[in-house]
Design an enzyme around this catalytic site. Structure first.
Site, PDB file in Angstrom:
ATOM      1  N   ASP A 183      13.759  -4.695  10.688  1.00 29.11           N
ATOM      2  CA  ASP A 183      12.580  -4.824  11.951  1.00 29.11           C
ATOM      3  C   ASP A 183      12.816  -5.948  12.716  1.00 29.11           C
ATOM      4  O   ASP A 183      12.131  -6.265  13.622  1.00 29.11           O
ATOM      5  CB  ASP A 183      11.080  -4.783  11.375  1.00 29.11           C
ATOM      6  CG  ASP A 183      11.126  -5.391  10.000  1.00 29.11           C
ATOM      7  OD1 ASP A 183      11.897  -6.024   9.370  1.00 29.11           O
ATOM      8  OD2 ASP A 183       9.897  -5.052   9.642  1.00 29.11           O
ATOM      9  N   HIS A 230       5.691  -6.751   0.323  1.00 32.49           N
ATOM     10  CA  HIS A 230       4.350  -7.194   0.612  1.00 32.49           C
ATOM     11  C   HIS A 230       3.514  -6.746  -0.321  1.00 32.49           C
ATOM     12  O   HIS A 230       2.158  -7.315  -0.478  1.00 32.49           O
ATOM     13  CB  HIS A 230       3.469  -6.739   1.971  1.00 32.49           C
ATOM     14  CG  HIS A 230       4.418  -7.160   3.173  1.00 32.49           C
ATOM     15  ND1 HIS A 230       4.719  -8.459   3.572  1.00 32.49           N
ATOM     16  CD2 HIS A 230       4.868  -6.370   4.154  1.00 32.49           C
ATOM     17  CE1 HIS A 230       5.366  -8.428   4.612  1.00 32.49           C
ATOM     18  NE2 HIS A 230       5.420  -7.337   5.033  1.00 32.49           N
TER      19      HIS A 230
HETATM   20 ZN   LIG Z   1       9.100  -5.881   7.848  1.00 32.36          ZN
END
Ligand SMILES: [Zn+2]
Length: 344
Positions: free
Chosen positions: A248, A124
């Site tokens: 995740d 990110h």
């Molecule tokens: Zn993630």
């Protein structure tokens, strides 16, 4: 090919001392589990490279690096509501980039499959901003380093983290030498990763996004790999396959809404390995991203490493599978992506 893991216990020091899903325990449990696994004797363990700021400047702006250092110098703080910096976070984030560089070197030059077990994660983080638990973009810095120092040319980045890697996409958006491929839960954090985001300028067509509805499992992930990733990879002809390996999307993850099981991660790895054998000379290079259920993370990483080592052991499969509506939606997205990228 052998398998090399890059790790440093210093990665545990990026720590705000609060309850946070991106905790030092993630790596502590993972590494202990791998050291006690049936194939522990087959794994090479490597230390990260000690790198300096120069390596970061190929990807990140000087002003953002200075901001991170200032946060750390002042004892830490928050870059956004999710993303903490502790007093030593700049040093540890730099060492995480050094871990990714060590891993890509091992894949490209020593021709081992490599996996950097590091934190903080990176996908990110964009040129000028950390976000979503990420401070520096580990995989992007490593790819740029390889391109600059070893004549590495074309890199396929496969991002199977639950989330869209908006930072990595942004960094390579206008660059045809790096093809960024992501499948991710959508709509979900960070909100990017629509099918229509395909790159810009010379990079047009070199970003491939497969946004998936919540509720997908192994079959849907494998279908996207088979129907979209394989033809994309053959068309692109990468010199190296890099994986933003987040876990995740695991069925027990507290953050995600997907049901991928260790079996699914093993199968995705098998597809990447087959592509790698056909298209590349070095090994596969993977970097840890997310994954917040400790047991799920360990079981999934073990499945990936077992597959890379060619050690087939019974893999845990999740019980939940996608319902008909979800599967239908996935099929529609696959058709949309194939149309837009002229995959026939
Ligand atoms: Zn993630």
């Amino acid at each position: 090919m052998g398998v090399a893991l890059v790790y440093s216990p210093r990665y545990l020091l990026h720590n705000k001392g609060i309850k946070h899903p991106e905790s030092p325990q993630r790596l502590a449990v993972l590494v202990k589990g791998l050291q006690n696994s049936p194939f522990a004797g087959e794994i090479k363990w490597l230390d990260p490279l000690e790198i300096d700021e120069e390596v970061l400047l190929r990807v990140h702006t000087k002003s953002y690096i200075n901001l991170l250092k200032a946060y750390a110098f002042l004892g830490g703080g928050w870059l956004d509501e999710d993303t903490f910096v502790s007093a030593n976070s700049y040093d540890i984030a730099l060492l995480a980039v050094g871990g990714a560089v060590r891993a890509i070197e091992q894949a490209w030059k020593a021709r081992d499959h490599s996996f950097a077990l590091l934190r903080p994660p990176g996908h990110h983080a964009s040129q000028s901003r950390g976000a979503g638990f990420c401070l520096l973009n580990n995989i992007a810095c490593a790819i740029r380093y390889g391109q600059e120092h070893w004549g590495l040319k074309k890199v396929l980045v496969v991002d199977w983290d639950l989330h869209h890697g908006n930072g990595t996409q942004e960094i390579f958006y206008e660059d045809p030498s790096v093809l960024y491929f992501s499948l991710h839960q959508f709509p979900w954090y960070p909100g990017t990763g629509k099918v229509e985001e395909t790159g810009k300028g010379k990079g047009k067509g070199y970003t491939v996004n497969v946004p998936l509805p919540a509720g997908c499992g192994d079959e849907e992930y494998i279908a996207v790999f088979e129907e979209v990733l394989i033809p994309i990879a053959y068309r692109f002809q990468p010199d190296l396959i890099a994986v933003s390996a987040g876990f995740d999307a695991h069925f027990a993850d507290p953050i995600g809404g997907m049901f991928v099981s260790p079996y699914g991660y093993g199968m995705m790895t098998r597809i990447l390995k087959e592509l790698n054998e056909e298209l590349c000379e070095g090994g596969i290079f993977a970097v840890l991203e997310g994954g917040y259920n400790l047991e799920g993370l360990l079981n999934s990483v073990q499945a990936v490493i077992g597959e890379l080592l060619d050690i087939r052991f019974p893999l845990q499969r999740g019980e939940r599978i996608a319902d008909d509506t979800t599967r239908q939606k996935v099929n529609e997205v696959i058709v949309e992506v194939k149309d837009l990228h002229s995959l026939g």
